[in-house]
Design a protein around this motif. Structure first.
Motif, mmCIF file in Angstrom:
data_model
loop_
_atom_site.group_PDB
_atom_site.id
_atom_site.type_symbol
_atom_site.label_atom_id
_atom_site.label_comp_id
_atom_site.label_asym_id
_atom_site.label_seq_id
_atom_site.Cartn_x
_atom_site.Cartn_y
_atom_site.Cartn_z
ATOM 1 N N ASP A 27 55.040 -92.967 -12.549
ATOM 2 C CA ASP A 27 54.883 -92.015 -11.439
ATOM 3 C C ASP A 27 55.153 -92.697 -10.099
ATOM 4 O O ASP A 27 55.746 -92.114 -9.202
ATOM 5 N N TYR A 28 54.698 -93.944 -9.983
ATOM 6 C CA TYR A 28 54.927 -94.708 -8.756
ATOM 7 C C TYR A 28 56.427 -94.984 -8.584
ATOM 8 O O TYR A 28 56.982 -94.800 -7.495
ATOM 9 N N PHE A 60 65.445 -96.118 -8.261
ATOM 10 C CA PHE A 60 65.215 -94.910 -9.068
ATOM 11 C C PHE A 60 66.285 -93.827 -8.891
ATOM 12 O O PHE A 60 66.819 -93.306 -9.876
ATOM 13 N N LEU A 94 58.088 -103.681 -9.261
ATOM 14 C CA LEU A 94 57.764 -102.250 -9.088
ATOM 15 C C LEU A 94 58.562 -101.646 -7.930
ATOM 16 O O LEU A 94 59.132 -100.552 -8.070
ATOM 17 N N LYS A 132 58.850 -88.286 -19.191
ATOM 18 C CA LYS A 132 59.105 -88.067 -17.756
ATOM 19 C C LYS A 132 60.604 -87.969 -17.416
ATOM 20 O O LYS A 132 60.944 -87.763 -16.259
ATOM 21 N N SER A 173 58.972 -93.358 -9.782
ATOM 22 C CA SER A 173 59.751 -92.144 -9.485
ATOM 23 C C SER A 173 59.411 -91.542 -8.119
ATOM 24 O O SER A 173 60.047 -90.574 -7.698
ATOM 25 N N GLY A 174 58.399 -92.100 -7.468
ATOM 26 C CA GLY A 174 58.022 -91.627 -6.133
ATOM 27 C C GLY A 174 57.061 -90.450 -6.152
ATOM 28 O O GLY A 174 56.779 -89.861 -5.104
ATOM 29 N N ARG A 208 62.221 -101.322 -8.740
ATOM 30 C CA ARG A 208 62.455 -100.174 -9.624
ATOM 31 C C ARG A 208 62.406 -98.874 -8.826
ATOM 32 O O ARG A 208 63.188 -97.963 -9.048
ATOM 33 N N ARG A 209 61.433 -98.816 -7.909
ATOM 34 C CA ARG A 209 61.253 -97.604 -7.090
ATOM 35 C C ARG A 209 62.487 -97.354 -6.206
ATOM 36 O O ARG A 209 62.950 -96.219 -6.095
ATOM 37 N N ILE A 230 47.962 -106.687 -9.181
ATOM 38 C CA ILE A 230 49.363 -106.572 -8.742
ATOM 39 C C ILE A 230 49.733 -107.864 -8.009
ATOM 40 O O ILE A 230 49.432 -108.039 -6.833
ATOM 41 N N ILE A 254 49.546 -97.155 -7.461
ATOM 42 C CA ILE A 254 49.424 -97.258 -8.932
ATOM 43 C C ILE A 254 47.975 -97.061 -9.321
ATOM 44 O O ILE A 254 47.104 -97.679 -8.784
ATOM 45 N N THR A 286 53.906 -90.659 -6.903
ATOM 46 C CA THR A 286 52.662 -91.137 -6.292
ATOM 47 C C THR A 286 52.956 -92.346 -5.409
ATOM 48 O O THR A 286 53.957 -93.032 -5.618
ATOM 49 N N GLU A 287 52.071 -92.585 -4.472
ATOM 50 C CA GLU A 287 52.275 -93.697 -3.534
ATOM 51 C C GLU A 287 51.569 -94.974 -3.963
ATOM 52 O O GLU A 287 51.842 -96.047 -3.449
#
Lengths: 81, 133
Positions: A72-73, B43, B36, B115, A75-76, B39-40, B28, A81, A78-79
């Motif tokens: 979810d993080y 995306f 992370l 997803k 893919s944007g 990846r973001r 983290i 984790i 959610t902001e």
């Protein structure tokens, strides 16, 4: 006098019982991880050994939640984790 | 006697719960944050490539490169490298052996399939490819 003796016996008995519970708890806590994942090796023919890997308990519920929040993080959606 | 049995039964039931659920990302670290964030930021590019059917979502937690130029291959490789960093971090932080990575990959693959956007290629658990409806 009689009452005092009975009471003293009860306390000793209770102490013994508590020690037994404490030892039993410790034993269960220490041995549980052993059942979580184990490998059984059975060798019949030395040229063709048989290895059976048995992973008994793998709880992945928490991992699924982690995967959900990470994806979810990424893919944007959610902001955090 | 009943009390003893109740105590033992409770302990047996509760103890595995204490040890279970150990696949969590606990901290983290800068390395994980980079993976992370990379990846973001990648995306939308990945979504485009998936819409063009140049890349698909594999059943082992990684993207599969079908066809395209070196740039597509580069994007897929970078994505898979970041995914691997995250999977390994989960194992490391939970003191699990690297051999357990297949479990992590499988769970992530399932989430990624769920997803995935409509029209994207997804690899099912049995290895067959399908288009997300």
């Amino acid at each position: 006098m009689e009452i005092k003796r009975v009471s003293s016996f009860s306390i000793k008995h209770m102490q013994k019982r508590n020690s037994f519970f404490a030892l039993l708890s410790l034993l269960i806590l220490l041995t549980t991880p052993l059942f979580q994942s184990c490998t059984v090796k059975a060798v019949g023919d030395p040229n063709r050994p048989i290895t059976i890997k048995a992973h008994v308990i793998v709880d992945i519920r928490e991992l699924k939640q982690t995967a959900d929040s990470i994806e979810d993080y990424v893919s944007g959606n959610t902001e955090t984790i | 006697m009943k009390k003893i049995l109740f105590f033992i039964l409770t302990l047996i039931l509760v103890t595995p719960l204490v040890y279970a659920g150990s696949y969590d990302l606990k901290k983290i670290t800068p390395e994980i944050k980079k993976a992370l964030d990379d990846r973001r930021s990648r995306f939308s590019q990945l979504e485009t490539l998936m819409s063009q059917e140049k890349i698909g979502e594999g059943n082992k937690g990684y993207v599969i490169y079908f066809n395209g130029d070196d740039k597509v291959n580069e994007v897929a490789s970078a994505e898979n490298q970041d995914r691997r960093t995250i999977y390994e971090a989960i194992l490391k932080q939970n003191k699990l052996p690297l051999s357990e990575i297949s479990t992590v990959e499988k769970v992530f693959a399932e989430t990624q399939r769920t997803k995935a956007s409509k029209g994207h290629k997804i690899q099912l658990e049995n290895g067959d490819w399908a288009t997300k409806a």
